[in-house]
Design an enzyme around this catalytic site. Structure first.
Site, PDB file in Angstrom:
ATOM      1  N   GLU A 468       0.996  -1.278  -0.012  1.00 60.57           N
ATOM      2  CA  GLU A 468      -0.108   0.004  -0.071  1.00 60.57           C
ATOM      3  C   GLU A 468       0.889   1.330  -0.091  1.00 60.57           C
ATOM      4  O   GLU A 468       1.156   1.712  -1.116  1.00 60.57           O
ATOM      5  CB  GLU A 468      -0.911  -0.049   1.093  1.00 60.57           C
ATOM      6  N   GLU A 732      -2.262   0.521  13.413  1.00 57.97           N
ATOM      7  CA  GLU A 732      -3.455   0.942  12.460  1.00 57.97           C
ATOM      8  C   GLU A 732      -4.802   1.052  13.309  1.00 57.97           C
ATOM      9  O   GLU A 732      -5.656   1.940  13.198  1.00 57.97           O
ATOM     10  CB  GLU A 732      -3.581   0.062  11.230  1.00 57.97           C
TER      11      GLU A 732
END
Ligand code: BGC
Length: 856
Positions: A468, A732
């Site tokens: 990502e 996260e």
């Protein structure tokens, strides 16, 4: 104080010390004022001279400004080096001594200055495969004594420059990531000392990088092009006044070497049996070199601009803490810290031995490497040994996010010395420090900084480990104030705003990620708004008007687009990937409400920016937009008892933080917020968007005690929960790993995402109380209003502002709180004491000590 005891020091140009390659015509100059221990020291005037006055003599300018002073002398030419110094006046008539002399050197200002041509080495492999980096080179003769040699270079891809067998500079992943279809940054190196009389060789290794390698998910490469290219120009200035330029053209040749491939996401494959010794030194065997392909014309629509952000560099080495052997032939090294970069491997084995390095953030069952959360990122380095003796390996064009490294291959049992962690990131100087009496909070502070380091790699990315690693706008806007509390990110974000504007849609919508990737699209509330929030924040912390002026039309295009699409002042349309309060815990904040709150915040900021830039009409227009949105917000989402739709923590936080409520409802809304926290057993439920406002809003409403309770929590969900379970970076998700469920869904579970670390802002601005004054940006005037709490015992914090070091310390001593604060020269502060009366003092530069009665 005698005026001659003042002294200008730490001269900087465009935020850098003695920079090369400046291509703005009026570079901004900075200095700090040293006034020893004297109180209230202020600069009353300055004088700058450039090239002893031949280029510019500002004369004595009555001013207390010492930052962002734009050069206003004779025009500067491409490549020109200018020396400058400054002297200042304090309260007395006579000036200080002149400062030490600093310099800056201009870059290549016009596209015609580039006479080099883009070159590449045609590949021998199918284009679909990962390409082997090219080693490009040419020999040249130095026939005359040299005055100075300057190398300008860049790549479509990533490159490492060489001269005479030696790596030039220490920049990694140059030219960094931009939208290569619109602009490419170039780097400037002073290589005077690398050249020798007679035969010399210039060269570079170029790899795919973001340009042609894998980006984001789904094994997608070739975002910008298929074939990496190099552009380089070496300018030789001789002692006799003549000059020469060596450029990339058809006189270069190239070869593939031991790097079989090197890709940011996939990792590197290095076969040291493929020798290319001496490729960048004179005398290299011509037969090993193939002709290069030369691009005929420059596409002048693609801008070549000097790199303005701090380069990516190696900043630290971390020795491995331990090594274990979960199964025969596999060794797992623990670096003790989730970090970003790679490892240096020192190993011995038979020629042809294949050694594989696999990187992971966590262990499965405390034993084997956990890599499921890397998704499609192979994150594997392979090293093939070529001979006996200890060999050292470090990859070239890849980076990994990891704490653990698994080494496999037919090797003898290694000791911990075999592995050293190499930390890399945009080399933003550390400017903030925070230490307190709670080991948990001290670890949190470390985790925030590690998250920032690992994710600020040319652009602010979401994560460094999985497939990502994009410049997600939402993450950046929630974290930017914390980032600026921690490190000097002025140049970093001035550069990134260029990417943000490059990524803006023709209609005016800011994108969800910058640089723009094919998907996701644009316009998501709280993501796209970074286009307004980031410049405003950078202006606040560093006083950069330039970030406001150069992005003004992009910002107005955005807000005008929102107004046009949402004439009823509720942001109901054009939200595309509407992410909402991303990753909240069982508390879905209404997305219409969240979007409308950000719409209002944008308008409020735009009104302020317009007024800073003396655009009074715009200022009133956007103030009115704000009032209209506020009214619509109240009518639609707010009840008479101060309840905000959905009753989530984030709905209150947005309403309070963005000033959307009438005064009489603010305390009621704050009370509902606190009630919700209490109902959840003193726990937060906020996601990315709400979390950064949580503690500031609580403190502003008089509930600092609750903010501290959340800060010190160890039970789920909290920052402390991750730390209790070994986190060395910000996760996260609050539930990235839990005792009940183990690892979260592997589809999205990074252990190094900075967003939830946005509490760092509160630690500096409220816990330590070092806070910017919105009306005097760059900490010219600032607030010192610590919010002490006995549970922390003490706080010692500092912040290196553009003017100098601000410090704040408090500690409990029985019934008293002792405070010590430092206000740097040429600034003023409002100190608010944490006593019952909230006594204030207006102060100038100096050191201040107080003792007040503790009320908690
Ligand atoms: C990223 C985020 C980002 C989000 C958008 C995720 O995959 O990691 O940090 O903001 O998508 O909602």
């Amino acid at each position: 104080m005698s005026s001659s005891s003042v002294r200008p020091f730490e001269l900087r140009c465009e935020y850098q010390v003695n920079p090369l390659g400046i291509d703005t015509p009026a570079p901004r100059l900075f200095w700090k004022m040293d006034a020893g221990a004297s109180h209230n020291a202020k600069q009353t005037a300055y004088q700058i001279i450039v090239n002893n006055g031949a280029k510019w003599d500002s004369g004595q300018v009555s001013s207390n400004e010492s930052t962002h002073i734009a050069y206003a002398g004779l025009p500067l030419a491409s490549g020109e080096r200018t020396e400058w110094k400054v002297r200042i006046w304090g309260e007395l008539d006579q000036p200080s001594e002149w400062s030490e002399t600093s310099f800056w050197q201009m870059g290549l200002l016009k596209s015609e200055d580039w006479i080099a041509r883009w070159i590449s080495l045609p590949s021998t492999r199918p284009v679909s495969a990962l390409q082997s980096p090219s080693y490009l080179r040419r020999d040249f003769q130095l026939t005359k004594p040299l005055l100075r040699a300057t190398l300008y270079a860049t790549a479509r891809g990533v490159y490492l420059p060489y001269l005479n067998g030696k790596r030039i500079g220490n920049t990694l992943f140059a030219p960094g990531w931009t939208d290569y279809k619109k602009r490419i940054a170039y780097q400037t190196y002073d290589v005077t000392n690398e050249l020798i009389a007679g035969a010399n060789t210039i060269g570079a290794i170029i790899g795919d990088g973001w340009y042609a390698g894998y980006v984001a998910w789904g094994h997608r490469n070739h975002f910008y092009g298929t074939e990496p290219q190099l552009l380089a120009q070496l300018f030789l200035e001789y002692a006799d006044g003549s000059s020469d330029t060596i450029v990339t053209d058809d006189s270069w040749c190239g070869a593939n070497g031991p790097i079989v491939y090197s890709d940011i996401l996939a990792g590197e494959y290095y076969d040291s049996r493929i020798a290319l010794a001496g490729w960048s030194s004179p005398g290299f065997d011509k037969d090993k070199c193939r002709p290069v392909k030369v691009e005929k014309e420059h596409d002048t629509s693609i801008l070549l601009t000097a790199q303005i952000d701090p380069p990516i560099r190696k900043t630290e080495e971390i020795p491995a803490k331990s090594v274990s052997r979960p199964m025969p032939g596999s060794y797992i090294f623990d670096l003790g810290q989730n970090m970003v970069g790679w490892v240096r491997l020192k190993i011995q084995g038979a020629p042809g031995t294949i050694v594989r390095l696999r990187y992971g953030e966590m262990l499965e069952q405390r034993k084997s490497l956990y890599v499921d959360n890397l998704r499609g990122a192979e994150a594997t380095d392979t090293f093939i040994l070529s001979g006996s003796g200890i060999k050292t390996f470090e990859p070239h064009f890849t980076f990994h996010g990891f704490r653990f490294v698994e080494v496999t291959g037919a090797i003898e049992a290694p000791t911990t010395n075999a592995i050293t962690g190499i930390v890399i990131h945009s080399d933003t100087p550390k400017t903030g420090s925070f230490e307190c009496g709670s080991p948990l909070v001290n670890q949190l502070v470390k985790n925030i900084d590690w998250g920032q380091r690992g994710n600020f790699i040319g652009v602010p990315t979401d994560c460094p480990q999985r497939d990502e690693r994009l410049g997600w706008m939402g993450d950046a806007q929630v974290f930017v104030r914390t980032a600026a509390a921690n490190r000097d990110v002025a140049g970093f974000f001035e550069k990134w705003m260029v990417d943000v504007v490059d990524a803006q849609s023709a209609e005016g919508a800011f994108s969800d990620v910058a640089p723009r990737a094919p998907n996701p699209p644009d316009g998501a509330p709280a993501w796209a708004d970074a286009g307004v929030i980031v410049p405003w924040t950078i202006y606040q912390v560093y006083g950069s008007r330039q970030i406001l002026t150069s992005n003004y039309s992009a910002m107005t295009a955005w807000i005008d687009f929102l107004v046009k699409e949402n004439p009823n002042f509720l942001w109901l349309k054009r939200r595309n990937n509407d992410y909402g309060d991303w990753l909240s815990i069982e508390a879905d904040t209404n997305k219409d409400l969240l979007a409308t709150a950000y719409f209002a915040y944008d308008a409020w900021i735009m009104a302020r920016i317009a007024s800073v830039l003396n655009k009074q009409n715009d200022a009133s227009k956007y103030e009115q937009v704000f009032e209209n949105i506020k009214q619509a917000f109240n009518k639609t989402y707010v009840a008479e008892d101060g309840k905000v739709l959905g009753n989530t923590q984030t709905s209150y936080l947005l309403a309070l933080r963005f000033n959307l409520l009438p005064d009489h409802l603010r305390p009621l809304a704050a009370k509902h917020l606190v009630d919700d926290i209490k109902n959840k057993g003193n726990h937060l439920s906020t996601g990315f968007i709400g979390v950064g406002y949580l503690c500031p809003v609580l403190s502003d409403a008089g509930y600092s005690d609750i903010a501290y309770t959340l800060l010190l929590n160890k039970t789920f969900p909290s920052w402390g929960y991750s730390i209790e379970h070994g986190a060395t970076t910000i996760w996260e998700r609050w539930d990235g790993w839990t005792e009940e469920k183990g690892f979260q869904d592997v589809g999205m579970n990074s252990f190094n995402h900075y967003s939830l670390g946005s509490v760092g802002e509160w630690l500096q601005r409220y816990a330590a109380g070092i806070d910017n004054d919105p009306d005097a940006p760059g900490f010219k005037h600032f607030f010192l209003h610590p919010h002490p709490d006995r549970r922390l015992g003490y706080v010692t914090a500092s912040f290196e502002s553009v003017h100098g070091t601000i410090a704040s310390h408090w500690e409990y001593n029985g019934d008293d709180i002792l405070l010590k604060m430092v206000v740097p020269a040429n600034t003023t502060a409002t100190i608010t004491l944490p006593n019952a009366e909230r006594t204030t003092h207006e102060v100038g530069a100096g050191t201040y000590e107080y003792a007040v009665k503790a009320d908690n």
